[in-house]
Motif scaffolding. Structure first.
Motif, PDB file in Angstrom:
ATOM      1  N   ASN A  39      18.386 -38.348 -18.041  1.00  0.00           N
ATOM      2  CA  ASN A  39      17.107 -37.664 -17.802  1.00  0.00           C
ATOM      3  C   ASN A  39      17.186 -36.288 -18.466  1.00  0.00           C
ATOM      4  O   ASN A  39      18.176 -35.570 -18.282  1.00  0.00           O
ATOM      5  N   GLU A  82       5.727 -42.019 -22.683  1.00  0.00           N
ATOM      6  CA  GLU A  82       5.722 -41.927 -21.225  1.00  0.00           C
ATOM      7  C   GLU A  82       4.407 -41.362 -20.741  1.00  0.00           C
ATOM      8  O   GLU A  82       3.908 -41.706 -19.678  1.00  0.00           O
ATOM      9  N   GLU A 154      10.401 -45.993 -21.983  1.00  0.00           N
ATOM     10  CA  GLU A 154      10.311 -46.476 -20.591  1.00  0.00           C
ATOM     11  C   GLU A 154       9.445 -47.741 -20.472  1.00  0.00           C
ATOM     12  O   GLU A 154       8.473 -47.757 -19.702  1.00  0.00           O
ATOM     13  N   LEU A 157       9.048 -49.141 -16.656  1.00  0.00           N
ATOM     14  CA  LEU A 157       8.842 -48.220 -15.532  1.00  0.00           C
ATOM     15  C   LEU A 157       7.868 -48.799 -14.499  1.00  0.00           C
ATOM     16  O   LEU A 157       6.715 -49.091 -14.814  1.00  0.00           O
ATOM     17  N   GLY A 158       8.349 -48.993 -13.284  1.00  0.00           N
ATOM     18  CA  GLY A 158       7.490 -49.460 -12.196  1.00  0.00           C
ATOM     19  C   GLY A 158       7.223 -50.959 -12.198  1.00  0.00           C
ATOM     20  O   GLY A 158       6.536 -51.452 -11.293  1.00  0.00           O
ATOM     21  N   HIS A 187      16.135 -46.571 -18.812  1.00  0.00           N
ATOM     22  CA  HIS A 187      17.277 -46.289 -17.946  1.00  0.00           C
ATOM     23  C   HIS A 187      17.858 -47.554 -17.330  1.00  0.00           C
ATOM     24  O   HIS A 187      18.860 -47.502 -16.631  1.00  0.00           O
TER      25      HIS A 187
ATOM     26  N   THR B 131       8.980 -37.509 -14.424  1.00  0.00           N
ATOM     27  CA  THR B 131       8.963 -38.591 -13.426  1.00  0.00           C
ATOM     28  C   THR B 131      10.296 -38.692 -12.679  1.00  0.00           C
ATOM     29  O   THR B 131      10.327 -38.758 -11.450  1.00  0.00           O
ATOM     30  N   GLY B 132      11.388 -38.691 -13.424  1.00  0.00           N
ATOM     31  CA  GLY B 132      12.710 -38.824 -12.810  1.00  0.00           C
ATOM     32  C   GLY B 132      13.033 -37.631 -11.914  1.00  0.00           C
ATOM     33  O   GLY B 132      13.562 -37.791 -10.814  1.00  0.00           O
ATOM     34  N   LEU B 157      12.553 -44.370  -9.228  1.00  0.00           N
ATOM     35  CA  LEU B 157      11.626 -44.441 -10.369  1.00  0.00           C
ATOM     36  C   LEU B 157      11.931 -43.367 -11.411  1.00  0.00           C
ATOM     37  O   LEU B 157      11.893 -42.174 -11.108  1.00  0.00           O
ATOM     38  N   GLY B 158      12.257 -43.795 -12.617  1.00  0.00           N
ATOM     39  CA  GLY B 158      12.489 -42.853 -13.707  1.00  0.00           C
ATOM     40  C   GLY B 158      13.849 -42.183 -13.708  1.00  0.00           C
ATOM     41  O   GLY B 158      14.156 -41.400 -14.605  1.00  0.00           O
ATOM     42  N   LEU B 159      14.687 -42.462 -12.703  1.00  0.00           N
ATOM     43  CA  LEU B 159      16.026 -41.840 -12.660  1.00  0.00           C
ATOM     44  C   LEU B 159      16.970 -42.552 -13.624  1.00  0.00           C
ATOM     45  O   LEU B 159      16.969 -43.787 -13.691  1.00  0.00           O
TER      46      LEU B 159
END
Lengths: 290, 290
Positions: A39, A82, A154, A157-158, A187, B131-132, B157-159
């Motif tokens: 991050n 993003e 990403e 994401l989600g 990630h 986000t992270g 989320l996002g980490l």
């Protein structure tokens, strides 16, 4: 004929903050890459520079020998970022139309099919979607745009586990039907390990790794056994970190193992997966767990 | 003494949309739960109902026999949601202060330590975070609030992979220091399998699974071998899906295996992990991949 995309000595500062420091690497045509980093490592900034949305403080991005800042060169590069740049009322269908207008040859038929798999409809308004649905709409857009270089920031994401599987399947299918360069910045390294051929890892503002996955993992070992024996065996090797459980030590090594050095019976050697290798390579100043 | 949290026959409609349909389950004190479900399954709606942010169309949420709508009962329930309710200028420190004012006994010292591990500072403004980083700030808040029931919606989320590890470590540490009920709602099921004791799975608006993880996985098998032999062995069993590769079939079974039925030599039986079991249980209408 497809060209190489060359990122050369890119540096970016925001005020006095150094975000990217002399970053250089070359992307080959028709290859799937993982762009990895912690991050805040500057991955998104780098992607925005590559796609000419922001300018580097120094350095260049070229398709073969042409700077990426003309309609012709930019027409070969597509980034799903993003950030959500779409204005309030835009429908998914209209996002497709915008991409078709800019890049031509948008694959509407395949995009429709993908939307169905994600339980979305073209008439849905983008900003009203949940995080996961936005991601699904964005990757559907990206995989159906006609461009030689597709960058996905990403891309899961989600998304729930099932939809992530759908995305990975569609990515492979799309690549097989139309080989081009796809760069995944995510990630969830575990899940893309089997998809990517090559890793670019950005750490501390610089390129730490620029290697084929296979070659990278060939040097990633977990060596465990009694402390003394593990220390003896790993002497002089590049040990990223160690963990002890009683008298048993596990050393995470990133190196070629020495030929001819005898492996004691009580020492076991296993391979590290990409996600754990990433963690060991990028953990700063040892274990901060105190 | 800590109480049970009882969700009884909760139904929620938004207009003519049925989001939750007669959902009932009981959360026990001092246990770690996974609340799982597909994108759009209604998990976030359920969490908002439990914490009294929105009202169910029917049904109730009770701590033992008390409706959760008084200061006293709500003071035992803390939810970190997907939405970011904080106003523009709020700093992380101020989020802590707000939680301390509402719940009392906020663990500032531990929160400070956690922020450092996430490379955050209390003076950072929440809405300016990525986000992270937002996720990191929210879980730091949640794990240091004094409440008997902590609900975490999308806690990673996002980490990046390293920070996800930090979160998992801090969760265990926090739970050990102060056992209370923690409910994780996440799509990274692989990574929480070892953390959670019990699974509530919401599917098609209803509770599909309400079982201890160990018990759940004890019925989750992958049975593979020649098509004919696999079909014979799995006859009458609950087969969630099958995959064929040439003449080799893999059946994903969710059932007790029959005692006394002979397992042919060519048939192999393995266990399914939680993430794959989730995918097989919640995939609708077979493979939509065409």
């Amino acid at each position: 004929m497809m060209e190489q995309l060359k990122i050369s000595q890119v540096t970016k500062k925001f005020g006095r903050h150094l975000i990217l420091d002399d970053v250089s690497f070359t992307l080959e045509p028709a290859k799937i890459y993982g762009l990895l980093g912690r991050n805040g490592a500057g991955k998104s900034t780098l992607l925005n520079i590559i796609s000419n949305r922001i300018f580097p403080t120094a350095g260049s991005v070229k398709l073969d020998d042409q700077e990426v800042n003309t309609d012709q060169t930019l027409g070969k590069i597509f980034l799903i970022g993003e950030d959500n740049l779409y204005y309030k009322q835009v429908k998914i269908n209209q996002m497709f139309d915008l991409a078709d207008a800019a890049y031509g040859n948008f694959d509407y038929k395949n995009a429709e099919r993908m939307l169905k798999r994600f339980s979305l409809e073209g008439t849905h308004k983008f900003t009203k979607l949940s995080t996961g649905q936005k991601t699904a709409a964005k990757v559907t857009l990206a995989l159906n745009v006609s461009a030689d270089y597709i960058f996905l920031d990403e891309p899961v994401l989600g998304l729930d586990a099932n939809y992530r599987e759908v995305f990975y399947q569609e990515l492979i299918k799309s690549y097989q039907a139309r080989p081009r360069t796809i760069v995944l910045s995510t990630h969830l390294i575990d899940e893309i390990q089997r998809l990517i051929e090559h890793v670019i890892l950005i750490n501390n503002q610089q390129v730490l790794v620029d290697t084929d996955v296979e070659e990278l993992l060939r040097k990633a070992y977990e060596i465990s056994g009694p402390v003394k024996l593990v220390d003896q065996y790993t002497e002089g090797l590049n040990v990223l970190s160690t963990e002890d459980l009683g008298n048993i030590r596990t050393a995470h090594v990133f190196d070629k193992l020495p030929e001819g050095r005898v492996i004691p019976d009580q020492v076991q050697i296993g391979h590290t997966d990409l996600q754990h290798l990433f963690i060991y390579l990028t953990n700063e100043g040892g274990d901060k767990n105190d």
